[in-house]
Design an enzyme around this catalytic site. Structure first.
Site, PDB file in Angstrom:
ATOM      1  N   HIS A 176      12.344   8.846  20.988  1.00 53.63           N
ATOM      2  CA  HIS A 176      12.907  10.006  20.321  1.00 53.63           C
ATOM      3  C   HIS A 176      13.780   9.537  19.159  1.00 53.63           C
ATOM      4  O   HIS A 176      14.471   8.519  19.251  1.00 53.63           O
ATOM      5  CB  HIS A 176      13.766  10.807  21.296  1.00 53.63           C
ATOM      6  CG  HIS A 176      12.976  11.526  22.340  1.00 53.63           C
ATOM      7  ND1 HIS A 176      13.246  12.815  22.711  1.00 53.63           N
ATOM      8  CD2 HIS A 176      11.923  11.141  23.090  1.00 53.63           C
ATOM      9  CE1 HIS A 176      12.400  13.193  23.653  1.00 53.63           C
ATOM     10  NE2 HIS A 176      11.588  12.176  23.901  1.00 53.63           N
TER      11      HIS A 176
ATOM     12  N   GLU B 143      20.417   5.390  30.551  1.00 55.88           N
ATOM     13  CA  GLU B 143      19.254   6.269  30.634  1.00 55.88           C
ATOM     14  C   GLU B 143      18.945   6.907  29.293  1.00 55.88           C
ATOM     15  O   GLU B 143      17.788   7.104  28.929  1.00 55.88           O
ATOM     16  CB  GLU B 143      19.490   7.351  31.692  1.00 55.88           C
ATOM     17  CG  GLU B 143      19.531   6.772  33.109  1.00 55.88           C
ATOM     18  CD  GLU B 143      20.149   7.750  34.087  1.00 55.88           C
ATOM     19  OE1 GLU B 143      20.882   8.667  33.660  1.00 55.88           O
ATOM     20  OE2 GLU B 143      19.892   7.582  35.291  1.00 55.88           O
TER      21      GLU B 143
ATOM     22  N   GLU C  15      20.387  13.386  18.775  1.00 53.39           N
ATOM     23  CA  GLU C  15      20.351  12.468  19.907  1.00 53.39           C
ATOM     24  C   GLU C  15      21.789  12.287  20.376  1.00 53.39           C
ATOM     25  O   GLU C  15      22.735  12.384  19.571  1.00 53.39           O
ATOM     26  CB  GLU C  15      19.734  11.119  19.526  1.00 53.39           C
ATOM     27  CG  GLU C  15      18.298  11.205  19.025  1.00 53.39           C
ATOM     28  CD  GLU C  15      17.310  11.757  20.033  1.00 53.39           C
ATOM     29  OE1 GLU C  15      17.614  11.719  21.251  1.00 53.39           O
ATOM     30  OE2 GLU C  15      16.240  12.245  19.624  1.00 53.39           O
TER      31      GLU C  15
ATOM     32  N   ASP D 156      17.506  18.380  14.861  1.00 56.38           N
ATOM     33  CA  ASP D 156      17.463  17.703  16.154  1.00 56.38           C
ATOM     34  C   ASP D 156      18.639  16.739  16.242  1.00 56.38           C
ATOM     35  O   ASP D 156      19.132  16.254  15.208  1.00 56.38           O
ATOM     36  CB  ASP D 156      16.142  16.942  16.337  1.00 56.38           C
ATOM     37  CG  ASP D 156      16.008  16.368  17.746  1.00 56.38           C
ATOM     38  OD1 ASP D 156      16.059  17.154  18.713  1.00 56.38           O
ATOM     39  OD2 ASP D 156      15.873  15.145  17.885  1.00 56.38           O
TER      40      ASP D 156
ATOM     41  N   ASP E   9      11.845  13.596  14.878  1.00 59.02           N
ATOM     42  CA  ASP E   9      11.560  14.756  15.701  1.00 59.02           C
ATOM     43  C   ASP E   9      11.730  16.055  14.923  1.00 59.02           C
ATOM     44  O   ASP E   9      10.985  17.016  15.126  1.00 59.02           O
ATOM     45  CB  ASP E   9      12.458  14.773  16.940  1.00 59.02           C
ATOM     46  CG  ASP E   9      12.027  13.754  17.978  1.00 59.02           C
ATOM     47  OD1 ASP E   9      11.047  13.018  17.719  1.00 59.02           O
ATOM     48  OD2 ASP E   9      12.660  13.668  19.049  1.00 59.02           O
TER      49      ASP E   9
END
Length: 233
Positions: A152, A52, A9, A7, A157
């Site tokens: 997250h 965001e 980010e 995963d 994750d």
């Protein structure tokens, strides 16, 4: 088989707009067994993280200021995933970012040229059409604890996704039907029940339960006609 559950980010949602990876989390799985070997790194993206995006993962520009740049960790990351099958939720997103990062370096590497890719989102949509198939929904469906997932995070994750993936694609992480192995219930053998074990209790329906069942079946027959149950009786 060596699999890497992965995963990332990022600073935003589109690498074509210059967004970058800021965190990578990988969990190694070999022959459907978690090995405990992980890869985890935060990365200075050399640009601002969108507000965001920060609300999603909580990783701030200040936190990333002293972290290594992707070019500094590219080789060790590539060596960790090379030759493995990558297991990713919504794989197009993460692979798109990885390819964008590798394209900035020499030699240029393309993920699919060196790794297989399995998209758990595609698997989930096929198994559960018309339902929510994000990671939180899958955790609830398969009974995976995600209580620590307030925000997250790539490694967390990946760890959660590894559990979900193993359950979603079969549940058991290893199975042998070798009756002569001698194992007593461990991986690699069948657990035999003792012949002198207590008999299982047989619980019969009460008169009230039988009456309620008959009443329900009578209602079903009025609405839908003869039922399979009535034919069996």
């Amino acid at each position: 088989m060596r699999q890497i559950v992965l995963d990332t980010e990022t600073t935003g949602i589109d690498p074509n707009e210059g967004h970058r990876i800021i965190e990578i989390g990988c969990v190694e799985v070999i022959e459907r067994e978690l090995t405990g070997r992980n890869y985890h790194v935060y990365i200075n993206p050399e640009r601002e993280v969108e507000a965001e995006a920060i609300t999603v993962h909580g990783i701030t520009n200040e936190f990333l200021a002293d972290k290594p740049k992707f070019a500094e960790i590219a080789d060790e990351f590539f060596d960790f995933i090379k030759g493995a099958e990558l297991v990713i939720h919504n794989a197009a997103f993460d692979v798109g970012f990885m390819d964008s990062e590798f394209a900035r370096l020499k030699p240029v590497r393309k993920t699919a040229d060196h790794c297989g890719v399995v998209d758990t989102l595609a698997i989930a949509r096929k198994k559960h059409p018309g339902q929510k198939n994000n990671l939180d929904a899958l955790c609830k469906r398969y009974g995976v604890d995600n209580s620590n997932r307030d925000l997250h995070g790539a490694l967390l994750d990946a760890e959660i996704l590894a559990d979900v993936y193993l359950l979603m694609t079969g549940g058991q992480t290893a199975l042998s039907l070798d009756a002569g192995s001698g194992d007593e219930g461990g991986i690699g053998g069948i657990r035999r029940l003792s012949e002198d074990r207590p008999a299982l209790a047989i619980v019969h329906a009460s008169d009230e339960e039988v009456s309620a069942h008959d009443e329900f079946m009578s209602m079903m027959e009025k609405q839908a006609g003869e039922t399979v149950w009535s034919r069996l009786q």
